[in-house]
Design a protein around this motif. Sequence first.
Motif, PDB file in Angstrom:
ATOM      1  N   PRO A  11       0.829  -1.208   0.000  1.00 11.81           N
ATOM      2  CA  PRO A  11       0.000   0.000   0.000  1.00 11.81           C
ATOM      3  C   PRO A  11       0.864   1.258   0.000  1.00 11.81           C
ATOM      4  N   THR A  13       2.371   4.909   1.068  1.00 12.61           N
ATOM      5  CA  THR A  13       2.750   5.564   2.314  1.00 12.61           C
ATOM      6  C   THR A  13       2.642   7.066   2.093  1.00 12.61           C
ATOM      7  N   ASP A  47      -2.033   2.734   9.963  1.00 12.23           N
ATOM      8  CA  ASP A  47      -2.535   2.189   8.700  1.00 12.23           C
ATOM      9  C   ASP A  47      -4.039   2.373   8.643  1.00 12.23           C
ATOM     10  N   CYS A  48      -4.558   2.779   7.489  1.00  9.01           N
ATOM     11  CA  CYS A  48      -5.997   2.920   7.300  1.00  9.01           C
ATOM     12  C   CYS A  48      -6.632   1.527   7.346  1.00  9.01           C
ATOM     13  N   PRO A  49      -7.700   1.354   8.118  1.00 13.41           N
ATOM     14  CA  PRO A  49      -8.334   0.030   8.210  1.00 13.41           C
ATOM     15  C   PRO A  49      -9.053  -0.386   6.931  1.00 13.41           C
ATOM     16  N   TYR A  50      -9.326   0.547   6.027  1.00 12.68           N
ATOM     17  CA  TYR A  50     -10.004   0.212   4.767  1.00 12.68           C
ATOM     18  C   TYR A  50      -9.018  -0.098   3.651  1.00 12.68           C
ATOM     19  N   CYS A  51      -8.100   0.831   3.384  1.00 11.11           N
ATOM     20  CA  CYS A  51      -7.237   0.685   2.201  1.00 11.11           C
ATOM     21  C   CYS A  51      -5.801   0.300   2.534  1.00 11.11           C
ATOM     22  N   ASP A  52      -5.475   0.185   3.816  1.00  5.81           N
ATOM     23  CA  ASP A  52      -4.140  -0.205   4.281  1.00  5.81           C
ATOM     24  C   ASP A  52      -3.041   0.798   3.943  1.00  5.81           C
ATOM     25  N   ARG A  54      -0.456   3.548   4.613  1.00  7.14           N
ATOM     26  CA  ARG A  54       0.248   3.901   5.843  1.00  7.14           C
ATOM     27  C   ARG A  54       0.469   5.413   5.871  1.00  7.14           C
TER      28      ARG A  54
END
Length: 66
Positions: A11, A13, A47-52, A54
């Motif tokens: 993902p 950053t 980290d975003c819990p939806y799209c990961d 960072r």
Amino acid sequence: MSASQPAHDAPATHVVQTRRFSCDGGEGALGHPRVWLTIPQETGWIDCPYCDARYTLDPAASHDGH
């Protein structure tokens, strides 16, 4: 594919200027619901819990979250 190769690209950053910010996936209608995130002082990233994606805090940024 070997076990050492990831199944997908890592993902993104992003460097942000405040501890509290929102993420919506950045793809308009193809993104995800907007979520508000706060970078913990202990880790310096989240980290975003939806799209990961960072998020890390810019070292020169305001550390109060406002």
